[in-house]
Scaffold this active site. Sequence first.
Site, short mmCIF file in Angstrom:
data_model
loop_
_atom_site.label_atom_id
_atom_site.label_comp_id
_atom_site.label_asym_id
_atom_site.label_seq_id
_atom_site.Cartn_x
_atom_site.Cartn_y
_atom_site.Cartn_z
N GLY A 1 -23.67 -14.96 -34.19
CA GLY A 1 -23.43 -14.14 -33.45
C GLY A 1 -24.47 -12.72 -33.72
O GLY A 1 -25.07 -12.00 -32.94
N CYS A 2 -24.86 -12.64 -35.19
CA CYS A 2 -25.73 -11.33 -35.61
C CYS A 2 -27.10 -11.75 -35.06
O CYS A 2 -27.81 -10.80 -34.79
CB CYS A 2 -25.47 -11.26 -37.09
SG CYS A 2 -23.83 -10.87 -37.46
#
Length: 193
Positions: A43-44
């Site tokens: 996600g990052c």
Amino acid sequence: MLKAGDRAPTFKLPAADGGTFDLAKSKGRNVIVYFYPRDDTPGCTVEAIEFSRALKDFEGAGATIVGISKDSIASHCKFRDKHKLTIALASDPDLAVHRAYGAWGEKTMYGKKVEGVIRSTFLVGPDGKVAAAWPSVKVAGHVEKVLATLRGDPAPAAPKKAAAPKKAAPAPKAAPAKKAAAKKAAPAKTVAR
């Protein structure tokens, strides 16, 4: 967590470019301050790539972007280089800035309460106040929402789920193949005249 109208805490953090990111030096300009849990996680990575892709749009709208995590500068540099990131990445190893913005605290992961980074984004206006805040960010479509807010556009619609494909109508049954004529045509009768 900070909300719109709150004074944004100033900070000076070491950055991946070898210098420091000093929020006070950005006074008179919009700054997107976003907090993320960890370099090079799924996600990052998506979030950082999307902010990087949109950097020219943000700059065109008068904003700077800084992503902050507790990871080291060495980790940030590897993350930046691996994914060709163009946004500023700053390191907050003691979590002081995370806590000041409310981006560190209790959250639920996999059904359990844990303490950790709360993925969140803040639009700090030219006056040093929070103009908009996004707590507990979901990555999909987030960058577009932040850019729309910065520009004063209406918020983009949430991405629609793809409709389930309709079941195809059953193919019509083929007409039964005609059986080869089992009978031979009767020979023509000759009529004597």
